[in-house]
Design an enzyme around this catalytic site. Structure first.
Site, PDB file in Angstrom:
ATOM      1  CG  ASP A 173      -1.973   1.089   1.179  1.00  0.00           C
ATOM      2  OD1 ASP A 173      -1.687   2.175   0.618  1.00  0.00           O
ATOM      3  OD2 ASP A 173      -3.083   0.877   1.700  1.00  0.00           O
ATOM      4  CG  ASP A 258     -18.313 -10.547  -2.846  1.00  0.00           C
ATOM      5  OD1 ASP A 258     -19.323 -11.269  -2.969  1.00  0.00           O
ATOM      6  OD2 ASP A 258     -18.333  -9.420  -2.308  1.00  0.00           O
ATOM      7  CD  GLU A 263     -20.121  -6.395  -9.207  1.00  0.00           C
ATOM      8  OE1 GLU A 263     -20.932  -5.643  -8.620  1.00  0.00           O
ATOM      9  OE2 GLU A 263     -19.116  -6.863  -8.653  1.00  0.00           O
ATOM     10  CG  HIS A 282     -20.739  -6.499  -4.916  1.00  0.00           C
ATOM     11  ND1 HIS A 282     -20.438  -5.610  -5.904  1.00  0.00           N
ATOM     12  CD2 HIS A 282     -20.205  -5.993  -3.777  1.00  0.00           C
ATOM     13  CE1 HIS A 282     -19.748  -4.592  -5.391  1.00  0.00           C
ATOM     14  NE2 HIS A 282     -19.607  -4.806  -4.104  1.00  0.00           N
ATOM     15  CB  ALA A 285     -21.282  -4.166   2.046  1.00  0.00           C
TER      16      ALA A 285
END
Length: 535
Positions: A173, A258, A263, A282, A285
């Site tokens: 990162d 996921d 999509e 997906h 969440a």
């Protein structure tokens, strides 16, 4: 009039009620996000737009959203919002980066276990009446190297869970500091090092121009044979055809996906035909807790901004808490009028802008103050610019912006000084706020004075000679211009002097021409300042 918010995607009824409890008028039309034409026709009536992923906020939609001030995305991803277009139009874009962090991280860990032990295929086989113990020979995760690409909020939680599972965690990162890495207990590495060493790779980075297709054929070639991939972040991070090739060759042992490039994905997506791939729709969440949390959070954030000026979790605007907003508001206005003074006084192209924060102002939210100063600076040429769009405009124009903070150095507890450089000259102005919260000019071109800021002002530079003050007053009086306040300053007796007049009305061009004709007056300019802050 109460601000109006449109909710164009499905949101919790509790979240809709939060808007109403705040006193915000809200229209809940959860299917409107799928009807571009209808949404385009009504968006101009709203101050705020609350969305999930169905509503696509395009440049065309933003052009029709004449009154829009804020977009709230219930969730972390803003792929469906044209952020540059929103910023140019001065629309704040908020998301809810923490409401679904635990849920997404837990799903990644669940997929990590599932791909390591081939759980979905083993489940299907057993339910089909088979008993294929030897077929589903998985791998342990204990002692394995977990490579985390993107170690922000969600990535850090996954890293923590990985460490708890006795994995060795390495992270790539660019924004991860060594101190933060040490605190998390992870080893910070470069991307190529991560690809070469990791047994499992999990992605938790946003989709940007730099991260799009971060795992392509070249990246897969650098990975060790038998690597397993988990993606609960964004579909565009992985080139799916290259992943399929890696899986078919056996170089990649398995993948748990996921999110997809498109999509929902097509029914004939090649990933679906592979036994060593786990796919979920997906779901990162998708827990009741997370869906409720992000909905409530986005409603509170938007209402707090529209009513109180508090800015939280904004992608394109410095954060301003509800607690600091009242104290910051006068200084935001001060920074804005300092910028407006220079912007109205400068005809040449601006090359550099330096903002100095002295004393107490240095401890404030200076990011917001810088944005306000830039908005004031650019607004004379672009009237629709605001604190959101100004930094974008300034960057596009190639203006170099610098910020300086220092301890108290004068008689004032704190002040702000703006210095602007053009190809021909340097202009500077300083100001502060007294106890009444009103902005005041305290220095112009290095000359000290005390001038209250008003809507209509007259700025004069002149030589310090007897009679000029009386002449200025006489000319204004003869033309019916009433003077509310008259502030003076000079560098030395008989040298350069400045007059700042606070007027009841804007002065006409004919008066300015008469003033400029007076011997000793070098410059006379009418200035206008907004007296109400738009924060």
């Amino acid at each position: 009039m109460a601000p109006r918010v449109l909710v164009s995607d499905k949101l919790s009824p509790t979240a809709v009620q939060i808007f109403r409890d705040y006193g915000v008028a809200v229209d809940y039309l959860p299917d409107l996000g799928n009807d571009k034409e209808k949404l385009h026709n009504v968006i101009g009536h709203y101050d705020g737009l609350a969305i999930r992923s169905a509503t696509k906020v395009t440049e065309k939609l933003l052009a029709a959203a004449k009154n829009l001030k804020v977009i709230g995305r219930a969730g972390i991803g803003i792929d469906n919002v044209d952020l540059p277009a929103a910023s140019r139009r001065g629309v704040i874009v908020m998301n809810t980066p923490f409401g679904n962090s635990i849920t997404t991280a837990e799903h990644a860990i669940a997929l990590l276990f599932a791909v390591a032990r081939e759980i979905p295929e083993a489940n299907a086989s057993t339910k089909a009446g088979k008993w294929e113990k030897n077929r589903f020979m998985g791998v342990e995760i204990t002692g394995k190297i977990l490579g985390v690409i993107g170690c922000g909020n969600i990535g850090a939680i996954v890293a923590s869970r990985g460490i708890g599972l006795k994995m060795h965690v390495i992270a790539y990162d660019p924004f991860l500091s060594e101190a933060r890495a040490q605190k998390l207990g992870v080893q910070k590495v470069e991307l190529d090092d991560l690809l070469a060493r990791a047994d499992f790779i999990t992605l938790h980075t946003p989709l940007t121009d730099k991260t799009r297709n971060i795992l392509d054929a070249g990246a897969f070639a650098k990975m060790k044979k038998g690597v397993r991939i988990v993606n609960c972040a964004r579909g565009g991070l992985i080139v799916e055809k290259d992943l399929v090739a890696g899986l078919q060759s056996g170089h990649v042992a398995g993948a748990a996906i996921d999110v997809f490039e498109v999509e929902p994905p097509a029914a004939d997506n090649p990933l679906f035909a592979l036994e060593n791939v786990i796919c979920t729709p997906h779901l990162g969440a998708a827990t009741s807790e997370a869906q409720e949390n992000v909905a409530l959070q986005v409603a509170e954030q938007m209402a707090d901004y529209l009513l109180n000026g508090a800015v939280s979790n904004a992608i394109n605007m410095p954060a301003i808490t509800a607690e600091e907003a009242p104290r910051l508001k006068p200084f935001v206005k001060l920074a804005e009028v300092l910028g407006a003074f220079v912007g109205q006084s400068t005809e040449e192209d601006i090359r550099e802008a330096e903002i100095l924060f002295d004393g107490s102002t240095a401890a404030m939210n200076t990011s917001a103050l810088v944005s306000a100063a830039l908005a004031g600076l650019i607004r004379p040429q672009m009237p629709d610019v605001n604190m959101v769009s100004a930094p974008v405009v300034v960057k596009e124009r190639g203006i170099v912006v610098s910020e300086i903070k220092r301890d108290k150095s004068g008689v004032f507890d704190g002040y702000i000084k703006l210095t602007v450089r053009t190809s021909k000259r340097t202009r500077s102005i300083a100001g502060t706020c007294f106890a009444d919260g009103k902005p005041r000019f305290i220095q112009i071109k290095g000359i000290n004075l005390d001038a209250e800021v008003g809507r209509h002002m007259l700025y004069i530079t002149n030589s310090d000679t007897p009679g000029i003050i009386g002449t200025i007053g006489s000319i204004c009086g003869r033309h019916g211009v009433n003077i509310a306040n008259f502030a003076l300053g000079r560098s030395a007796p008989g040298s350069d002097a400045i007059a700042m007049l606070y007027l009841d009305a804007r002065i006409g061009d004919s008066v300015l021409e008469e003033l400029r004709a007076v011997d000793g007056i070098r410059h006379a300019r009418s200035l206008g300042f907004e007296v109400e802050s738009d924060i």
